[in-house]
Design an enzyme around this catalytic site. Structure first.
Site, PDB file in Angstrom:
ATOM      1  N   THR A  24     -33.419  25.613  13.554  1.00  0.00           N
ATOM      2  CA  THR A  24     -34.508  26.587  13.415  1.00  0.00           C
ATOM      3  C   THR A  24     -35.546  26.433  14.514  1.00  0.00           C
ATOM      4  OG1 THR A  24     -34.248  26.697  11.040  1.00  0.00           O
ATOM      5  CG2 THR A  24     -36.401  27.294  11.861  1.00  0.00           C
ATOM      6  N   SER A  68     -27.407  23.640  12.424  1.00  0.00           N
ATOM      7  CA  SER A  68     -26.865  22.317  12.094  1.00  0.00           C
ATOM      8  C   SER A  68     -25.936  22.335  10.891  1.00  0.00           C
ATOM      9  CB  SER A  68     -27.987  21.301  11.887  1.00  0.00           C
ATOM     10  OG  SER A  68     -28.584  21.450  10.627  1.00  0.00           O
ATOM     11  N   GLN A 287     -26.713   9.845  -8.120  1.00  0.00           N
ATOM     12  CA  GLN A 287     -27.233  11.204  -7.899  1.00  0.00           C
ATOM     13  C   GLN A 287     -28.757  11.210  -7.819  1.00  0.00           C
ATOM     14  OE1 GLN A 287     -25.605  13.890 -10.885  1.00  0.00           O
ATOM     15  NE2 GLN A 287     -23.528  13.314 -10.363  1.00  0.00           N
ATOM     16  N   CYS A 288     -29.398  10.117  -8.263  1.00  0.00           N
ATOM     17  CA  CYS A 288     -30.867  10.048  -8.209  1.00  0.00           C
ATOM     18  C   CYS A 288     -31.295   9.753  -6.767  1.00  0.00           C
ATOM     19  CB  CYS A 288     -31.392   8.911  -9.087  1.00  0.00           C
ATOM     20  SG  CYS A 288     -30.967   9.102 -10.810  1.00  0.00           S
TER      21      CYS A 288
HETATM   22  N1  ASP Z   1     -30.116  26.184   9.205  1.00  0.00           N
HETATM   23  C1  ASP Z   1     -31.043  25.500  10.061  1.00  0.00           C
HETATM   24  C2  ASP Z   1     -30.332  24.305  10.690  1.00  0.00           C
HETATM   25  O1  ASP Z   1     -30.167  23.308  10.044  1.00  0.00           O
HETATM   26  C3  ASP Z   1     -32.237  25.042   9.296  1.00  0.00           C
HETATM   27  C4  ASP Z   1     -33.306  24.320  10.086  1.00  0.00           C
HETATM   28  O2  ASP Z   1     -33.152  23.946  11.225  1.00  0.00           O
HETATM   29  O3  ASP Z   1     -34.400  24.088   9.520  1.00  0.00           O
HETATM   30  O4  ASP Z   1     -29.900  24.382  11.816  1.00  0.00           O
END
Ligand code: ASP
Length: 350
Positions: A24, A68, A287-288
């Site tokens: 992002t 990612s 899982q915690c």
């Molecule tokens: N979908 C994006 C990624 O992981 C989310 C982000 O970067 O915050 O590449």
């Protein structure tokens, strides 16, 4: 690989290599309004102050930046090789990475970069750099500051860290816990390595000790044949058995309830035992997000010790999945594999 290399600053006190993988951080909206990664050139336009930092800065960009969610074994190898090839020329490394799988990548790199004694800091953003309220600028500038921090020529950080929203966490202890606040990451079972306030507060007792004699040695043989089995009440026998009996699978991370408990049904214990008898490794992870596995504390986990399920103690699922790929890729001796899976190899568990 055809990496794009850009020099932002050619002189400065310390030298930092930024590895831009996507995420992002550098995304723009496509014609349908969905966020997609763009090239790093725009990032410098959005943060002109990068040119004025007293740092020698170079950026190596993945030829096609990725979301990612698409990261995989080859990308981890590429990140590790870039660091290996440039290790001697730089004082520190900052990896710009999407947040979705950043905890997996930082865990994997902590295992692959054996003998690391320089900072490798992963960071990203929840809002793209081009947006007015973006967290990208703060995260990148702080990550650069952390990657260049030193005391009498010795780097303050000599491990893989994940920086986000004013906190530096140990990479292999971190988890993405929130998708819609700036405080996306935490490491519930390990204290932050540093906190950014008016000054940087380093947590010296939590930081890995610097070893001047250590030499970087990248281990890049990874085994993808592992699985993750998350238990839930009412789980049908056929879905658990499908994972446990799959012939290519060599290791299964078993996400259990509370302090490592599973349903005590005969079919389930039998399916686990058969998998172990066929040479698979089963690693018990809770899982915690906080606390640890204690096999034998309850009747519902006692039999796990008897049949040879391995306890992951307080490791995260992200660190466990990547550790299995790493250990099963680099080791062949059964006892050594069991020992490595049940004890820390890069500070990922107690
Ligand atoms: N979908 C994006 C990624 O992981 C989310 C982000 O970067 O915050 O590449």
């Amino acid at each position: 690989m055809n990496y794009k290399i850009v020099n932002i600053n050619s002189s400065g006190n310390r030298s930092i290599l930024i590895i831009y993988t996507g995420g992002t951080f550098g995304m723009v909206r496509d014609e349908d309004g969905a966020l997609t990664p763009f090239n790093f050139g725009k990032v410098v336009e959005c943060i002109p102050v990068l040119k004025n930092l007293n740092l020698k800065l170079t950026v190596i960009s993945f030829p096609i930046p990725i979301d990612s969610s698409n990261v995989g074994i080859q990308d981890w190898k590429n990140m590790a090789y870039i660091i290996e090839e440039n290790y001697m020329q730089y004082d520190g490394f900052v990896i710009l990475h999407g947040t979705d799988t950043m905890a997996y990548s930082s865990s994997m790199l902590s295992y692959m970069l054996k003998g690391l004694n320089k900072p490798v800091i992963l960071t990203g953003a929840q809002i793209p750099i081009g947006s007015l309220r973006s967290d990208a600028r703060e995260n990148l500038i702080a990550a650069l500051e952390l990657a260049s921090a030193e005391q009498e020529g010795i780097p303050k950080i000599s491990e893989v860290g994940l920086y986000f929203n004013y906190k530096l966490l140990r990479g292999n202890r971190s988890q993405k816990l929130r998708s819609s606040t700036f405080a996306a990451f935490d490491s519930e079972n390990y204290p932050p390595l540093a906190e950014m306030g008016i000054n940087i507060a380093f947590n010296n007792s939590a930081l890995k000790k610097h070893n001047t004699k250590a030499n970087l040695n990248v281990s890049a043989t990874l085994n993808p044949n592992i699985s993750l089995l998350k238990l839930f009440p009412g789980m049908p026998q056929h879905s658990a058995s499908a994972i446990l009996s799959e012939s290519k699978t060599r290791g299964v991370v078993l996400e259990t309830f509370g302090s490592g408990n599973t349903m005590k049904f005969e079919w389930f214990t039998k399916a686990l035992k058969e998998a172990i008898d066929r040479g698979k490794y089963i690693l018990n992870v809770s899982q915690c997000v906080g606390g640890e596995v204690q096999q034998g504390k309850y009747e519902t986990s006692k039999m796990l010790n008897e049949i040879g399920v391995l306890s992951g103690n307080n490791i995260t699922t992200e660190a466990a999945v990547t550790k299995m790929m790493f250990v099963l890729g680099t080791q062949t001796d059964k006892d050594k594999i069991r020992r490595m899976l049940t004890s820390p190899i890069a500070g990922e568990m107690d």
